[in-house]
Design a protein around this motif. Structure first.
Motif, PDB file in Angstrom:
ATOM      1  N   VAL A  81      -2.982  -1.388  -3.839  1.00 43.21           N
ATOM      2  CA  VAL A  81      -1.588  -0.834  -3.693  1.00 43.21           C
ATOM      3  C   VAL A  81      -1.663   0.558  -2.793  1.00 43.21           C
ATOM      4  CG1 VAL A  81      -0.535   0.785  -5.007  1.00 43.21           C
ATOM      5  CG2 VAL A  81      -1.124  -1.332  -6.286  1.00 43.21           C
ATOM      6  N   ASP A  82      -3.389   1.084  -2.594  1.00 45.22           N
ATOM      7  CA  ASP A  82      -3.324   1.920  -1.435  1.00 45.22           C
ATOM      8  C   ASP A  82      -3.354   1.406  -0.442  1.00 45.22           C
ATOM      9  OD1 ASP A  82      -3.902   4.021  -3.392  1.00 45.22           O
ATOM     10  OD2 ASP A  82      -5.868   4.230  -3.401  1.00 45.22           O
ATOM     11  N   ALA A  83      -3.506  -0.117  -0.498  1.00 48.84           N
ATOM     12  CA  ALA A  83      -3.843  -0.416   1.162  1.00 48.84           C
ATOM     13  C   ALA A  83      -2.069  -0.759   1.862  1.00 48.84           C
ATOM     14  CB  ALA A  83      -4.528  -1.582   1.632  1.00 48.84           C
ATOM     15  N   CYS A  84      -1.384  -1.122   0.459  1.00 57.28           N
ATOM     16  CA  CYS A  84      -0.309  -2.014   0.811  1.00 57.28           C
ATOM     17  C   CYS A  84       0.410  -0.618   1.147  1.00 57.28           C
ATOM     18  CB  CYS A  84       0.526  -2.142   0.016  1.00 57.28           C
ATOM     19  SG  CYS A  84      -0.250  -3.812  -0.145  1.00 57.28           S
ATOM     20  N   ARG A  85       0.527   0.870   0.594  1.00 57.57           N
ATOM     21  CA  ARG A  85       1.185   1.811   0.837  1.00 57.57           C
ATOM     22  C   ARG A  85       0.560   2.090   2.320  1.00 57.57           C
ATOM     23  NH1 ARG A  85      -1.159   6.638   0.626  1.00 57.57           N
ATOM     24  NH2 ARG A  85      -3.345   5.944  -0.724  1.00 57.57           N
ATOM     25  N   LEU A  86      -0.058   2.079   2.598  1.00 61.25           N
ATOM     26  CA  LEU A  86      -0.455   2.884   4.058  1.00 61.25           C
ATOM     27  C   LEU A  86       0.329   1.790   5.030  1.00 61.25           C
ATOM     28  CD1 LEU A  86      -4.282   3.416   3.279  1.00 61.25           C
ATOM     29  CD2 LEU A  86      -2.618   5.401   3.641  1.00 61.25           C
ATOM     30  N   ILE A  87       0.030   0.765   4.683  1.00 55.65           N
ATOM     31  CA  ILE A  87       0.771  -0.977   5.901  1.00 55.65           C
ATOM     32  C   ILE A  87       2.227  -0.474   6.066  1.00 55.65           C
ATOM     33  CG2 ILE A  87       1.148  -2.987   6.516  1.00 55.65           C
ATOM     34  CD1 ILE A  87      -1.514  -3.481   5.175  1.00 55.65           C
ATOM     35  N   ASN A  88       2.655  -0.046   4.590  1.00 55.71           N
ATOM     36  CA  ASN A  88       4.293  -0.539   4.122  1.00 55.71           C
ATOM     37  C   ASN A  88       4.808   1.003   5.279  1.00 55.71           C
ATOM     38  OD1 ASN A  88       4.520  -2.121   3.093  1.00 55.71           O
ATOM     39  ND2 ASN A  88       4.022  -1.140   0.817  1.00 55.71           N
TER      40      ASN A  88
ATOM     41  N   GLN B  44      -3.639   9.843   6.180  1.00 57.17           N
ATOM     42  CA  GLN B  44      -3.487   9.108   7.671  1.00 57.17           C
ATOM     43  C   GLN B  44      -4.781   8.847   8.896  1.00 57.17           C
ATOM     44  OE1 GLN B  44      -1.756  13.394   8.475  1.00 57.17           O
ATOM     45  NE2 GLN B  44       0.347  12.573   8.220  1.00 57.17           N
ATOM     46  N   PRO B  45      -5.151   7.620   7.938  1.00 58.34           N
ATOM     47  CA  PRO B  45      -5.460   6.798   8.472  1.00 58.34           C
ATOM     48  C   PRO B  45      -4.973   5.931  10.204  1.00 58.34           C
ATOM     49  CG  PRO B  45      -5.051   5.434   6.753  1.00 58.34           C
ATOM     50  CD  PRO B  45      -4.494   6.275   6.589  1.00 58.34           C
ATOM     51  N   GLU B  46      -5.992   6.173  10.497  1.00 59.36           N
ATOM     52  CA  GLU B  46      -5.846   5.102  11.955  1.00 59.36           C
ATOM     53  C   GLU B  46      -4.923   3.713  11.705  1.00 59.36           C
ATOM     54  OE1 GLU B  46      -7.812   7.312  15.671  1.00 59.36           O
ATOM     55  OE2 GLU B  46      -8.597   8.667  14.094  1.00 59.36           O
ATOM     56  N   PHE B  47      -6.025   2.897  11.606  1.00 55.82           N
ATOM     57  CA  PHE B  47      -5.782   1.863  10.797  1.00 55.82           C
ATOM     58  C   PHE B  47      -6.399   1.471   8.998  1.00 55.82           C
ATOM     59  CE2 PHE B  47      -6.464   0.933  15.628  1.00 55.82           C
ATOM     60  CZ  PHE B  47      -6.183  -0.441  15.838  1.00 55.82           C
ATOM     61  N   VAL B  48      -6.120   0.924   8.660  1.00 56.67           N
ATOM     62  CA  VAL B  48      -6.696   0.039   7.436  1.00 56.67           C
ATOM     63  C   VAL B  48      -7.394  -1.636   7.833  1.00 56.67           C
ATOM     64  CG1 VAL B  48      -6.173  -1.291   5.167  1.00 56.67           C
ATOM     65  CG2 VAL B  48      -4.562   0.452   6.097  1.00 56.67           C
ATOM     66  N   VAL B  49      -8.469  -1.419   7.332  1.00 56.29           N
ATOM     67  CA  VAL B  49      -9.429  -2.198   7.998  1.00 56.29           C
ATOM     68  C   VAL B  49     -10.078  -3.266   5.703  1.00 56.29           C
ATOM     69  CG1 VAL B  49     -12.058  -2.857   8.484  1.00 56.29           C
ATOM     70  CG2 VAL B  49     -10.740  -0.781   9.315  1.00 56.29           C
ATOM     71  N   ILE B  50      -9.003  -4.174   6.653  1.00 57.39           N
ATOM     72  CA  ILE B  50      -9.647  -5.556   5.448  1.00 57.39           C
ATOM     73  C   ILE B  50     -11.052  -6.076   5.653  1.00 57.39           C
ATOM     74  CG2 ILE B  50      -8.709  -7.100   4.155  1.00 57.39           C
ATOM     75  CD1 ILE B  50      -6.893  -4.711   4.067  1.00 57.39           C
ATOM     76  N   GLY B  51     -11.722  -6.012   4.608  1.00 58.23           N
ATOM     77  CA  GLY B  51     -13.242  -6.703   4.673  1.00 58.23           C
ATOM     78  C   GLY B  51     -13.136  -7.732   2.923  1.00 58.23           C
ATOM     79  N   TYR B  52     -13.863  -8.414   3.204  1.00 56.96           N
ATOM     80  CA  TYR B  52     -14.418  -9.149   2.187  1.00 56.96           C
ATOM     81  C   TYR B  52     -14.477  -8.581   0.864  1.00 56.96           C
ATOM     82  CZ  TYR B  52     -15.977 -13.052  -0.711  1.00 56.96           C
ATOM     83  OH  TYR B  52     -16.625 -13.571  -1.604  1.00 56.96           O
ATOM     84  N   ASP B  53     -14.018  -8.379   0.217  1.00 58.26           N
ATOM     85  CA  ASP B  53     -14.412  -7.289  -1.172  1.00 58.26           C
ATOM     86  C   ASP B  53     -14.750  -7.665  -1.797  1.00 58.26           C
ATOM     87  OD1 ASP B  53     -13.965  -4.954  -2.354  1.00 58.26           O
ATOM     88  OD2 ASP B  53     -12.210  -4.074  -2.324  1.00 58.26           O
ATOM     89  N   THR B  54     -15.562  -8.174  -2.342  1.00 63.70           N
ATOM     90  CA  THR B  54     -16.685  -8.752  -4.024  1.00 63.70           C
ATOM     91  C   THR B  54     -16.221  -7.697  -5.001  1.00 63.70           C
ATOM     92  OG1 THR B  54     -18.276  -7.790  -3.144  1.00 63.70           O
ATOM     93  CG2 THR B  54     -17.740 -10.086  -2.907  1.00 63.70           C
ATOM     94  N   GLU B  55     -15.924  -6.427  -4.677  1.00 62.19           N
ATOM     95  CA  GLU B  55     -15.860  -5.139  -5.808  1.00 62.19           C
ATOM     96  C   GLU B  55     -13.599  -4.903  -6.015  1.00 62.19           C
ATOM     97  OE1 GLU B  55     -19.662  -3.801  -4.198  1.00 62.19           O
ATOM     98  OE2 GLU B  55     -16.947  -2.035  -4.019  1.00 62.19           O
ATOM     99  N   LEU B  56     -13.515  -5.414  -5.320  1.00 60.49           N
ATOM    100  CA  LEU B  56     -12.046  -5.526  -5.218  1.00 60.49           C
ATOM    101  C   LEU B  56     -11.023  -4.707  -6.935  1.00 60.49           C
ATOM    102  CD1 LEU B  56      -9.077  -6.459  -2.904  1.00 60.49           C
ATOM    103  CD2 LEU B  56      -9.292  -8.165  -4.214  1.00 60.49           C
ATOM    104  N   ASP B  57      -9.923  -3.974  -6.553  1.00 56.88           N
ATOM    105  CA  ASP B  57      -9.259  -3.869  -7.726  1.00 56.88           C
ATOM    106  C   ASP B  57      -7.867  -3.519  -6.984  1.00 56.88           C
ATOM    107  OD1 ASP B  57      -8.886  -1.227  -7.117  1.00 56.88           O
ATOM    108  OD2 ASP B  57     -10.820  -0.918  -7.606  1.00 56.88           O
ATOM    109  N   TYR B  58      -6.913  -3.488  -8.057  1.00 56.15           N
ATOM    110  CA  TYR B  58      -5.807  -3.598  -7.822  1.00 56.15           C
ATOM    111  C   TYR B  58      -5.441  -2.029  -7.340  1.00 56.15           C
ATOM    112  CZ  TYR B  58      -0.962  -4.730  -8.375  1.00 56.15           C
ATOM    113  OH  TYR B  58       0.437  -4.956  -7.649  1.00 56.15           O
ATOM    114  N   ASN B  59      -5.878  -1.253  -7.660  1.00 56.18           N
ATOM    115  CA  ASN B  59      -5.362   0.053  -7.031  1.00 56.18           C
ATOM    116  C   ASN B  59      -5.994   0.226  -5.761  1.00 56.18           C
ATOM    117  OD1 ASN B  59      -4.802   1.309  -8.904  1.00 56.18           O
ATOM    118  ND2 ASN B  59      -6.415   2.244 -10.239  1.00 56.18           N
ATOM    119  N   LYS B  60      -7.125  -0.970  -4.694  1.00 58.02           N
ATOM    120  CA  LYS B  60      -7.058  -0.913  -3.246  1.00 58.02           C
ATOM    121  C   LYS B  60      -5.861  -1.547  -3.065  1.00 58.02           C
ATOM    122  CE  LYS B  60     -11.956  -1.125  -3.585  1.00 58.02           C
ATOM    123  NZ  LYS B  60     -13.081  -1.777  -3.386  1.00 58.02           N
TER     124      LYS B  60
ATOM    125  N   GLY C  48       3.845   1.776   8.137  1.00 61.26           N
ATOM    126  CA  GLY C  48       3.289   2.376   9.256  1.00 61.26           C
ATOM    127  C   GLY C  48       2.135   1.960   9.959  1.00 61.26           C
ATOM    128  N   VAL C  49       1.155   2.347   8.960  1.00 61.03           N
ATOM    129  CA  VAL C  49      -0.295   1.832   9.653  1.00 61.03           C
ATOM    130  C   VAL C  49      -0.793  -0.035  10.223  1.00 61.03           C
ATOM    131  CG1 VAL C  49      -2.753   2.317   8.779  1.00 61.03           C
ATOM    132  CG2 VAL C  49      -1.182   4.112   8.281  1.00 61.03           C
TER     133      VAL C  49
END
Length: 253
Positions: free
Chosen positions: A129-136, A111-127, A138-139
């Motif tokens: 999915v988790d970000a979109c789950r939280l934004i979907n 239950q974060p207060e914000f999702v913070v999107i950075g320049y992620d050179t370690e990006l993977d698909y699970n990240k 209402g975060v």
């Protein structure tokens, strides 16, 4: 161009390009330092922290201190602290997460207060999915900067601007706030913290829409270099965008 007391340099595309130093860049910065100029490095790249950048500059022969490094993540963290945020989910690198943790803001995937999107050179698909789950759910989400691509020795590579657009398209939600250049608070923070006036400072960078736009918004002079993102053809279409235009920073004399 050596009449200013303070020089703020972009990094990617201005001092170096990917893993390669731009020819003459180190000598130019050393020369300015030797005649007593104040040097700062302003970068939108939130994949690294200040310590990472000090080490990166040392590899090409430039000594620096962490207080000389100003990042888009600094502006992001100032916003989080100013608004009293205690928990965030970070789609970003370990270095960005460490910067946030060091400011006593917890990392949370429930239950974060914000999702913070950075320049992620370690990006993977699970990240993603988790970000979109939280934004979907209402975060709101914020982005450390707006750059669509990052210059490299191999040509442009995807940066956070494209990632932000993808998340907006996926979730149907618009980003709540975007930090970093071209927002004027990045360079204004340097002026305020170090007691520097607008006529004493100049911004040096390779991008019209971030480096030069920030300088224009802040009312300070600028030097556009053609060693990174901007082509000669682009500046010919906007001849008055920057105070000066140079091939690279070795020509600051």
């Amino acid at each position: 161009m050596i009449d200013y007391n303070c020089y703020c340099f972009d990094l990617d595309g201005t001092i170096y390009l990917g893993s390669n130093e731009i020819k003459g860049a180190v000598e130019a910065v050393k020369n300015l330092t030797s005649i007593g100029k104040k040097i700062f490095y302003l970068s939108n790249n939130s994949s690294k922290n200040k310590s990472d950048y000090v080490k990166r500059l040392a590899k090409i022969g430039l000594e620096s201190k962490e207080e000389q490094i100003v990042l888009s993540s600094d502006s992001t963290i100032r916003f989080l602290k100013r608004t009293g945020v205690k928990k965030v989910f970070v789609l970003g690198t370990r270095s960005l997460k460490k910067m946030i943790l060091d400011e006593n803001i917890d990392l949370c995937s429930h239950q974060p207060e914000f999702v913070v999107i950075g320049y992620d050179t370690e990006l993977d698909y699970n990240k993603l999915v988790d970000a979109c789950r939280l934004i979907n759910g209402g975060v709101d989400f914020i982005s450390t900067h707006c750059d669509p691509v990052c210059p490299s020795e191999h040509g442009p590579i995807p940066d956070i601007g494209l990632l932000t657009r993808m998340i907006e398209e996926t979730t149907g939600r618009k980003v709540y706030k975007v930090f970093g250049k071209p927002n004027s608070d990045v360079i204004e923070a340097v002026m305020e913290e170090h007691n520097i006036t607008r006529d004493e400072i100049v911004m040096v960078g390779d991008r019209l829409y971030t480096d030069i736009e920030m300088a224009n918004r802040a009312g300070v002079d600028s030097i556009l270099v053609l060693s990174g993102d901007t082509s000669r053809e682009e500046i010919e279409n906007r001849p008055n965008a920057a105070s000066y235009v140079l091939q690279d920073i070795s020509r600051i004399k």
